[in-house]
Write an enzyme that holds these catalytic residues in place. Structure first.
Site, PDB file in Angstrom:
ATOM      1  N   HIS A 135      45.323  72.673  82.529  1.00  0.00           N
ATOM      2  CA  HIS A 135      44.983  72.868  83.939  1.00  0.00           C
ATOM      3  C   HIS A 135      44.926  71.547  84.697  1.00  0.00           C
ATOM      4  O   HIS A 135      45.044  71.523  85.924  1.00  0.00           O
ATOM      5  CB  HIS A 135      43.636  73.594  84.050  1.00  0.00           C
ATOM      6  CG  HIS A 135      43.516  74.453  85.265  1.00  0.00           C
ATOM      7  ND1 HIS A 135      43.962  74.064  86.508  1.00  0.00           N
ATOM      8  CD2 HIS A 135      43.007  75.708  85.436  1.00  0.00           C
ATOM      9  CE1 HIS A 135      43.713  75.011  87.387  1.00  0.00           C
ATOM     10  NE2 HIS A 135      43.141  76.025  86.761  1.00  0.00           N
ATOM     11  N   ALA A 136      44.736  70.431  84.007  1.00  0.00           N
ATOM     12  CA  ALA A 136      44.747  69.131  84.678  1.00  0.00           C
ATOM     13  C   ALA A 136      46.151  68.758  85.132  1.00  0.00           C
ATOM     14  O   ALA A 136      46.323  67.978  86.071  1.00  0.00           O
ATOM     15  CB  ALA A 136      44.204  68.050  83.746  1.00  0.00           C
TER      16      ALA A 136
END
Length: 474
Positions: A135-136
């Site tokens: 998700h980063a």
């Protein structure tokens, strides 16, 4: 190198062995005629010899304890691309069990944080692609766009493309706020998070004012416009994960029926689906003798991407949205949720983009605080994460293979054990349920309750349903 902004960084700092912060989604295709045995090996060979564009060629590089950047590298495609086949008969139950297992492990930070699995041998001559991305590296809408970009709307296009091949666009320059302590900002104290909002670059004059405004609302010194943390009632859905094990479920509603219902009630597709989810959650609690006397609160990410949608990372804000009263009728629940989402949108329009991102960071931090501290854990910020993403409406193909199914495997957030993500795909509205087993050990039952809630809402609103919904549980 590109400095990682605070929201992206938070997904790295908050990750634990029992709480992976990668997203995953799978697409299922029907193999082209005459290629039942050759399509999988051809796809695997093409993928192993492909090149990755940004952000899929970005590797994490730590510059300090709480400071990191993306370093552009040439990924080892032999590592990132995997090919496996299900044993006969290749049932959907076997497929879902395999997907759940593959999605459990953390992504290796020594490589760009993504993996692709080609899953062959599925019944009825089908093949699937499972993509795991941290998700980063990219947000949900960006991930969905990447999945869309590698597919064609023409059955005659024979290109064997992958989501990582087409560039997502040059990363736009984003100012990075001053470094905030990992302990204070993300794991420790709410006071530290609020102070962090005031340490943004000096050119962003409106942010400090917005932060002060939120503080005044929290102290009841002025009328509330924002939803504030630590005001939700704790429920079963706040039982957090003790391991990396996850439970998944899927529901498909006819998109045309959802749109017709929204039009008939003067609301939106988002409001209708939130109503279905909310109603199902209350019934699930009642079935487990765990009813609540207050509305459930949803943590809702909201995209800040421009129409081009280019670039990696996370371009999102968020809001805490109180949903319907526990005993509300379906239409009453819909009206209450419509009013709540309208207030959230109006508030967002009145804040600068950077202020909205800072507010999202505050809310994300509040989830973590509730997860880490027993006292605040009794006053969670939200009961469920609900995300809405826009998918393709046309039939899509991969080298002539028609797309027949799509599903996301949502991240289970800190402070809550349940995440529900929905997206429109072709003629269906696909709802994906991701949960810690401690919070929802029967996602199939929750899926059934969502189907029932949709039918009841249609009946009370006076709309008809020419089609039926479907549910699946990995």
């Amino acid at each position: 190198m590109t400095r990682i902004n605070p929201i992206d960084l938070s997904f790295l700092l908050l990750e634990r062995a029992n709480r992976p912060n990668h997203m995953a989604a799978y697409t299922i295709f029907e193999k082209p005629k005459g290629q039942k045995s050759s399509f999988g090996p051809r796809l695997f060979d093409a993928y192993r010899h492909s090149q990755a564009a940004k952000p899929f060629n970005h590797k994490l590089k730590w510059l300090g304890t709480d400071v990191a950047a993306w370093e552009t590298v040439e990924p080892d495609m032999g590592y990132h691309i995997r090919h496996l086949a299900l044993p006969a008969p290749g049932s959907m139950q076997q497929f879902h069990e395999t997907v759940s297992f593959l999605n459990t492990g953390l992504l290796d930070r020594g490589h760009p944080m993504w993996e692709c699995y080609i899953i062959d041998g599925i019944e009825r001559g089908r093949i699937a692609i499972l993509l795991k991305v941290h998700h980063a590296l990219i947000d949900g809408e960006g991930g969905l766009r990447a999945m869309r970009n590698f597919l064609s709307d023409s059955p005659d296009d024979t290109t064997l493309a992958g989501p990582w091949m087409s560039a997502q666009g040059a990363d736009r320059p984003r100012r990075t706020p001053a470094t905030v302590s990992r302990r204070a900002q993300l794991q420790g104290q709410l006071q530290g998070m609020i102070k962090g909002l005031t340490k943004l670059p000096s050119g962003l004059f409106g942010v400090s004012a917005d932060a002060a405004d939120l503080g005044a609302q929290a102290l009841s010194l002025k009328a509330r416009k924002a939803s504030l943390p630590f005001t939700a009632r704790r429920t079963l859905f706040n039982n957090t994960a003790k391991s990396a094990a996850r439970a998944y479920g899927n529901v498909e509603l006819p998109l045309a029926d959802v749109k017709a219902l929204a039009k008939a009630t003067g609301t939106s597709v988002n409001d209708v689906v939130m109503t279905v989810i909310d109603d199902a959650l209350h019934h699930y609690l009642a079935e487990h003798q765990a009813s609540t006397d207050r509305p459930l609160v949803a943590f809702m990410p909201m995209s800040l991407r421009e129409k081009s949608g280019e670039g990696g990372g996370n371009r999102v804000s968020a809001e805490l949205v109180p949903m319907g009263a526990p005993k509300a009728s379906p239409v009453e629940r819909l009206k209450e949720i419509n009013a709540a989402t309208t207030r959230a949108k109006d508030k967002g329009r009145g804040m600068q983009t950077t202020s909205r991102q800072a507010y999202a960071l505050l809310l994300l931090g509040s989830l973590t605080v509730a997860d880490a501290l027993p006292l605040l854990g009794k006053l969670p910020s939200a009961n469920v994460v609900i995300s809405n993403m826009k998918g393709p409406t046309e039939q899509l193909y991969l080298a002539g293979a028609p797309l027949v199914a799509f599903s996301g495997l949502p991240i289970v957030p800190p402070g809550a054990g349940l995440n529900v993500t929905f997206a429109s795909i072709n003629t269906a509205l696909c709802i994906a349920i991701g949960a810690a087993p401690e919070a929802v050990h029967e996602p199939s039952r929750l899926a059934e309750l969502m189907q029932r809630a949709f039918t009841e809402l249609q009946t009370e609103a006076g709309t008809t349903s020419p089609t039926t919904s479907k549910s699946r549980t990995p």
